[in-house]
Design a protein around this motif. Structure first.
Motif, mmCIF file in Angstrom:
data_model
loop_
_atom_site.group_PDB
_atom_site.id
_atom_site.type_symbol
_atom_site.label_atom_id
_atom_site.label_comp_id
_atom_site.label_asym_id
_atom_site.label_seq_id
_atom_site.Cartn_x
_atom_site.Cartn_y
_atom_site.Cartn_z
ATOM 1 N N LYS A 102 0.840 -1.204 0.000
ATOM 2 C CA LYS A 102 0.000 0.000 0.000
ATOM 3 C C LYS A 102 0.873 1.252 0.000
ATOM 4 N N TYR A 103 1.874 1.254 0.862
ATOM 5 C CA TYR A 103 2.768 2.411 0.943
ATOM 6 C C TYR A 103 3.414 2.679 -0.413
ATOM 7 N N SER A 105 2.362 1.904 -3.272
ATOM 8 C CA SER A 105 1.340 2.281 -4.255
ATOM 9 C C SER A 105 0.688 3.612 -3.905
ATOM 10 N N HIS A 106 1.217 4.289 -2.885
ATOM 11 C CA HIS A 106 0.701 5.582 -2.423
ATOM 12 C C HIS A 106 -0.751 5.477 -1.946
ATOM 13 N N ILE A 107 -1.056 4.349 -1.308
ATOM 14 C CA ILE A 107 -2.372 4.147 -0.700
ATOM 15 C C ILE A 107 -2.187 4.292 0.799
ATOM 16 N N ASP A 108 -3.062 5.040 1.422
ATOM 17 C CA ASP A 108 -2.961 5.333 2.847
ATOM 18 C C ASP A 108 -3.202 4.077 3.690
ATOM 19 N N ASN A 109 -2.274 3.781 4.588
ATOM 20 C CA ASN A 109 -2.461 2.715 5.575
ATOM 21 C C ASN A 109 -3.198 3.322 6.763
ATOM 22 N N ARG A 110 -4.515 3.235 6.727
ATOM 23 C CA ARG A 110 -5.336 3.876 7.762
ATOM 24 C C ARG A 110 -5.312 3.097 9.067
ATOM 25 N N ASN A 143 -14.933 7.601 3.719
ATOM 26 C CA ASN A 143 -13.885 6.741 3.155
ATOM 27 C C ASN A 143 -14.240 5.267 3.132
#
Length: 167
Positions: A102-103, A105-110, A143
């Motif tokens: 995720k990191y 791929s620039h996806i937020d690890n919420r 979200n």
């Protein structure tokens, strides 16, 4: 596999009574996967003892900050996915792998704060069509946090996701 089977496997391996391949065969575990799984149990046991061998009753809570710390440690080349999982008591190296993916791929690890009672229950109450629309709108505006939505509207996880997936 049960706690008893995992404990037996680890005991056999650590006492050098059987190899990982022999243990996997005895437990009817398929090929290379079986051998690898036995060694994973051994490493987990050595790092975190019985915590890893027991079956989880619910998902663990990991904050966004914690996930970022683990990801940065991995990206700095200090540790492998497996060693980070063991070091921080994360049940699977695949969890760490997903955070890193995720990191990258620039996806937020919420933040993740599980509500097992929301996931496990059947519909808590009947909802009208207008309520379902309101639930779906809330979910989209927050979200797509299905768990939070289900808890807020006192409905099941399935109710909070069903409408959104049909839109």
């Amino acid at each position: 596999y049960s706690f008893k089977q995992k404990k037996w496997a680890v005991g056999q391996y650590l006492s050098e009574n059987m190899s990982a391949v022999e243990i996997a065969r005895r437990l009817n575990m398929p090929g290379k996967y079986g051998r690898d799984q036995v060694t994973v149990w051994v490493h987990q046991y050595q790092s975190n003892q019985d915590v890893f061998l027991s079956n989880a009753k619910h998902n663990a809570h990991y904050s966004k900050e914690f996930k970022e710390k683990v990801v940065q440690e991995y990206l700095n080349g200090n540790s492998s996915l497996f060693s980070l999982a063991n070091k921080y008591g994360i049940r699977s190296r695949n969890t760490v792998f997903r955070w890193v993916s995720k990191y990258n791929s620039h996806i937020d690890n919420r933040d993740y704060d599980p509500h097992p009672e929301v996931h496990m229950t059947k519909a808590r109450r009947k909802t009208t069509q207008s309520e379902r629309i309101k639930i779906v709108q809330y979910c989209i505006n927050h979200n797509k946090n299905y768990t939070e939505t289900a808890a807020k509207f006192n409905c099941s996880y399935q109710q909070s996701t069903a409408g959104h997936k049909n839109i």
